[in-house]
Design an enzyme around this catalytic site. Sequence first.
Site, PDB file in Angstrom:
ATOM      1  N   GLU A 295       0.827  -1.206   0.000  1.00 59.01           N
ATOM      2  CA  GLU A 295       0.000   0.000   0.000  1.00 59.01           C
ATOM      3  C   GLU A 295       0.860   1.254   0.000  1.00 59.01           C
ATOM      4  O   GLU A 295       1.976   1.241   0.482  1.00 59.01           O
ATOM      5  CB  GLU A 295      -0.869   0.020   1.261  1.00 59.01           C
ATOM      6  CG  GLU A 295      -1.785  -1.177   1.348  1.00 59.01           C
ATOM      7  CD  GLU A 295      -2.617  -1.193   2.625  1.00 59.01           C
ATOM      8  OE1 GLU A 295      -2.874  -0.122   3.186  1.00 59.01           O
ATOM      9  OE2 GLU A 295      -2.991  -2.294   3.048  1.00 59.01           O
TER      10      GLU A 295
ATOM     11  N   SER B 134      10.713   5.913   9.346  1.00 62.13           N
ATOM     12  CA  SER B 134      10.108   5.665  10.653  1.00 62.13           C
ATOM     13  C   SER B 134      10.419   4.244  11.108  1.00 62.13           C
ATOM     14  O   SER B 134      10.210   3.284  10.375  1.00 62.13           O
ATOM     15  CB  SER B 134       8.590   5.858  10.540  1.00 62.13           C
ATOM     16  OG  SER B 134       7.963   5.530  11.755  1.00 62.13           O
TER      17      SER B 134
ATOM     18  N   CYS C  59       3.501  -5.356  16.478  1.00 60.66           N
ATOM     19  CA  CYS C  59       3.007  -4.386  17.458  1.00 60.66           C
ATOM     20  C   CYS C  59       1.518  -4.688  17.703  1.00 60.66           C
ATOM     21  O   CYS C  59       0.769  -4.935  16.758  1.00 60.66           O
ATOM     22  CB  CYS C  59       3.196  -2.963  16.939  1.00 60.66           C
ATOM     23  SG  CYS C  59       4.940  -2.550  16.666  1.00 60.66           S
TER      24      CYS C  59
ATOM     25  N   HIS D 262       5.474   5.603  21.403  1.00 63.44           N
ATOM     26  CA  HIS D 262       4.160   5.129  21.871  1.00 63.44           C
ATOM     27  C   HIS D 262       4.023   4.893  23.377  1.00 63.44           C
ATOM     28  O   HIS D 262       2.902   4.709  23.854  1.00 63.44           O
ATOM     29  CB  HIS D 262       3.689   3.886  21.111  1.00 63.44           C
ATOM     30  CG  HIS D 262       3.640   4.047  19.624  1.00 63.44           C
ATOM     31  ND1 HIS D 262       3.438   5.254  18.997  1.00 63.44           N
ATOM     32  CD2 HIS D 262       3.789   3.138  18.620  1.00 63.44           C
ATOM     33  CE1 HIS D 262       3.451   5.077  17.682  1.00 63.44           C
ATOM     34  NE2 HIS D 262       3.667   3.815  17.431  1.00 63.44           N
TER      35      HIS D 262
ATOM     36  N   CYS E 226      -2.266   1.582   8.677  1.00 65.72           N
ATOM     37  CA  CYS E 226      -1.442   0.510   8.121  1.00 65.72           C
ATOM     38  C   CYS E 226      -2.186  -0.790   7.921  1.00 65.72           C
ATOM     39  O   CYS E 226      -2.766  -1.328   8.836  1.00 65.72           O
ATOM     40  CB  CYS E 226      -0.293   0.219   9.081  1.00 65.72           C
ATOM     41  SG  CYS E 226       0.883   1.510   9.092  1.00 65.72           S
TER      42      CYS E 226
HETATM   43  N1  SAH Z   1       7.577   0.012  11.208  1.00 65.86           N
HETATM   44  C1  SAH Z   1       7.702   1.427  11.192  1.00 65.86           C
HETATM   45  C2  SAH Z   1       6.878   2.125  10.125  1.00 65.86           C
HETATM   46  C3  SAH Z   1       5.482   1.619   9.854  1.00 65.86           C
HETATM   47  S1  SAH Z   1       4.159   2.018  10.925  1.00 65.86           S
HETATM   48  C4  SAH Z   1       7.378   1.983  12.552  1.00 65.86           C
HETATM   49  O1  SAH Z   1       6.991   1.224  13.427  1.00 65.86           O
HETATM   50  O2  SAH Z   1       7.550   3.181  12.766  1.00 65.86           O
HETATM   51  C5  SAH Z   1       3.890   3.747  10.810  1.00 65.86           C
HETATM   52  C6  SAH Z   1       3.289   4.335  12.080  1.00 65.86           C
HETATM   53  O3  SAH Z   1       1.870   4.084  12.183  1.00 65.86           O
HETATM   54  C7  SAH Z   1       3.914   3.791  13.341  1.00 65.86           C
HETATM   55  O4  SAH Z   1       4.144   4.838  14.247  1.00 65.86           O
HETATM   56  C8  SAH Z   1       2.829   2.868  13.847  1.00 65.86           C
HETATM   57  O5  SAH Z   1       2.994   2.607  15.193  1.00 65.86           O
HETATM   58  C9  SAH Z   1       1.583   3.646  13.490  1.00 65.86           C
HETATM   59  N2  SAH Z   1       0.322   2.895  13.478  1.00 65.86           N
HETATM   60  C10 SAH Z   1       0.124   1.592  13.275  1.00 65.86           C
HETATM   61  N3  SAH Z   1      -1.186   1.276  13.354  1.00 65.86           N
HETATM   62  C11 SAH Z   1      -1.835   2.431  13.601  1.00 65.86           C
HETATM   63  C12 SAH Z   1      -3.204   2.776  13.782  1.00 65.86           C
HETATM   64  N4  SAH Z   1      -4.159   1.875  13.707  1.00 65.86           N
HETATM   65  N5  SAH Z   1      -3.506   4.074  14.022  1.00 65.86           N
HETATM   66  C13 SAH Z   1      -2.540   5.016  14.065  1.00 65.86           C
HETATM   67  N6  SAH Z   1      -1.237   4.757  13.887  1.00 65.86           N
HETATM   68  C14 SAH Z   1      -0.883   3.483  13.676  1.00 65.86           C
END
Ligand code: SAH
Length: 345
Positions: free
Chosen positions: A88, A187, A112, A212, A329
Site C-alpha cells: 500500500e 520511521s 506491534c 508510543h 497501516c
Molecule cells: N515500522 C515502522 C513504520 C510503519 S508504521 C514503525 O513502526 O515506525 C507507521 C506508524 O503508524 C507507526 O508509528 C505505527 O505505530 C503507526 N500505526 C500503526 N497502526 C496504527 C493505527 N491503527 N492508528 C494510528 N497509527 C498506527
Amino acid sequence: MNIYGLTFSQLEKYLLQTGEKPSKAPFIYKGLYQQQVDSLLELPAIRQSLKEKLHAVFTMEQPRLLAQTESADTVKFLFALQDNSLIEAVLMRQNYGNSLCISSQVGCNMACAFCQSGRFKKVRSLQPEELVTQVLFIQKHLQLKISNIVLMGIGEPFDNYDNVMRFLEIVQHPHGLALGPRHITVSTCGLVPQILQYAAHPAHGLLAISLHAPDDETRSRLMTINRRYPVAQLMDAARTCIRQTGKKVMLEYVMLQGINDHPWQAQLLADLIGTDDFHVNLIPYNETQNLGFTQSSRERILAFYDILKKNKITVTMRREFGSSVKAACGQLRADYEQSSKPENR
Ligand code: SAH
C-alpha cells in the site's frame, strides 16, 4: 534487472564496464526521473545504439494498481508487485506539498499489538526498485510532483536496511528526483543498531521513532521490540542521531485510551526528552478491527498535549488523515483480502 534499482554510481559503473562513457549517466537519470520516459528507447540525448543496448538489458517494471480510494486530501493505493504480493501507499496533499507514505516490506514481523500490519507476517522485503517505482508510478498517474516521502507504510524499514538506504541514495540524487534529506523521513519501531548506522550514513534523511510509551512496562506490552531494545537504550540512540546529523528526531505517539495516555506518562515523556531536540507527534489511533484498542478521547489527548507544552516540549497533533480512506497501516489490504476470499464473492 530493473533499471530503477540502480544508484547513480552503479549506473556509471555499468556504463564504464560495458565500454560506454560514464558521462551519459546524468542524461539517463534525467530521462528516467525528470522526464519519466515510458521506454528506454525514448531516452532523450542518448544515441540509438546505447538506447537499444539499455532496452535489451534492463526492465522498467512498475507496480500494478489494484485499487485506489480517495478523500479530499488523501489518496490511497493498493498495488500488486511482480510476484503478486500486495503493498500500500498513501498520498497526502498538504499545504507544504505532496507527501507520499510508502511500504518497505510485504507484511511485517514486528508484531506491534495495536497495528494491523503486524497481522500479516513478513513475506519479504522490497527491493530498491520496488520502493522507487511506488513514487514514480504515483507521480505520473496523478500528474503531480511528490515533494516529501515518508517510510511509514507497511513494514519495518530498518529490517530492510540496505535496500532502504539504496532507495534514499537514488531519490536524493541531483540528476534524479533530487529530494533533499529533510524531505524524506524513515520511521522505525526502534531497531537500535540500525538507528546508529543510519545516523552515520551519508544518504540519511530525517528519523522518526514510534515510541508510543515512555515506560518499559507499557511499551513492551505494545511493542515486542522493546524487550530487545528498551526505552533508555532507544533514547540514547536517538540522541546520538540528533548529535550526529544535527537534525531533530520525531517521536510518534499513538494515543490509546487508558493505555499510554495517562498524565504521569506525559510527564515521564517530558522528563525523558529534557532539552534535547525532539519533536513529539501525537497521533489519534485509527481504530482497526478486533485489536482491542480505542482512540483516546479528545480531552485526554489535549491534557497530554498540555503537560508536554508546559514542559516546553515541541509537540504537534497529527490531523486525522485518511481514516475515511482506510489509511491506517494494512487496512486496505485487509479489506481487499477479505472481499476477495471465495466465500465473500
Ligand atoms: N515500522 C515502522 C513504520 C510503519 S508504521 C514503525 O513502526 O515506525 C507507521 C506508524 O503508524 C507507526 O508509528 C505505527 O505505530 C503507526 N500505526 C500503526 N497502526 C496504527 C493505527 N491503527 N492508528 C494510528 N497509527 C498506527
